[in-house]
Design a protein around this motif. Sequence first.
Motif, mmCIF file in Angstrom:
data_model
loop_
_atom_site.group_PDB
_atom_site.id
_atom_site.type_symbol
_atom_site.label_atom_id
_atom_site.label_comp_id
_atom_site.label_asym_id
_atom_site.label_seq_id
_atom_site.Cartn_x
_atom_site.Cartn_y
_atom_site.Cartn_z
ATOM 1 N N PHE A 1 13.949 86.806 -6.053
ATOM 2 C CA PHE A 1 12.858 87.531 -6.693
ATOM 3 C C PHE A 1 12.291 86.779 -7.895
ATOM 4 O O PHE A 1 11.524 87.344 -8.674
ATOM 5 C CB PHE A 1 13.329 88.928 -7.119
ATOM 6 N N ASP A 2 12.673 85.526 -8.043
ATOM 7 C CA ASP A 2 12.056 84.676 -9.052
ATOM 8 C C ASP A 2 10.729 84.169 -8.504
ATOM 9 O O ASP A 2 10.675 83.556 -7.443
ATOM 10 C CB ASP A 2 12.985 83.504 -9.390
ATOM 11 N N PHE B 1 10.111 81.745 -5.369
ATOM 12 C CA PHE B 1 9.565 82.394 -4.179
ATOM 13 C C PHE B 1 8.329 81.665 -3.657
ATOM 14 O O PHE B 1 8.216 81.357 -2.463
ATOM 15 C CB PHE B 1 9.218 83.846 -4.515
#
Length: 320
Positions: free
Chosen positions: A160-161, A165
């Motif tokens: 979820f960075d 991503f």
Amino acid sequence: MSQRIHLNPNAQRQQPMMGMQGGGYTPDPISRPSNSTSYGNGSSDDLLGKVQAYTSKIEDLIEAYTQPIRPYVPAMARFLIVVTFLEDALRILTQWSDQLWYLQKHRHFPWGLSHLFLLINVFAMLGGSLGVIGKKFPDYSVFCLLGVVVAQGLGYGLLFDLSFFLRNLSVIGGLLMVLSDSLQNKKKLFAGLPSLSETDRRKYFQLAGRILLIFLFIGFIFQGSWSFARVIVSIVGLGACIMVAVGFKAKWSATFLVVLLSVFNVFINNWWSVHSAHPQRDFLKYDFFQTLSIVGGLLLLVNIGPGGFSVDEKKKVSQV
């Protein structure tokens, strides 16, 4: 017409005289074709024609100057696409204890599972990369590397960075271009099974691949501090990304992005200029090799073209 005659009483008095004297009929000025409109359309057509002629000349120059290296482009592109996986496998092997410490202390991996996770990643990255470079079982090699991208995102907690991503979406785009290229010489799938033809699958993979490739540059646009030069580069680069995504002058725009990303990579991600003990060195090195992989995907796009679902291909069909 009735409103125009009513507003011009002189026209009502002159009209019978023209009929009695046998004079020729003069058309109503309002009903004449507008010279300004036809002139405007002509100017637009001329401008569009000049732009198309100019871009065609650029494409011809690119074709001429890249002809000597064209036979080597596919192999070079394949190597660049997987170079980030080769570098990551080497990083794990040379920093084995640090990797174990991070997984066990920060990601709470059990002792044996952390070792197994790293070993599987190393073997998968080496095997998949060699398969892509050597064109041996490319389908399995690509899916193996795709699995590594997902596994590392989950294992290291980076899924979820935003930067991770977007970059990995572009890496996946490059892998899909490899998969599309591997389907080029295949004629059919397993006999008797209802499924898409290899040609259709190749088109879909090319479409998805070229769309995903541009996400790295989108991440570059929305990250970092702004300056006048950054705004100009972002606008021009975004235009090239849109052209790649829709498949309009795709080879020209992909070549432009290759040059732009290569220059950006050398000057921004210059990890070799940072001291080996500095923690920033590893981050710059990671970004550098990932950008190389995306450059490889764009090179493969230049070599094999944008595919059937593109503006360029539709124009070829309409011309035929």
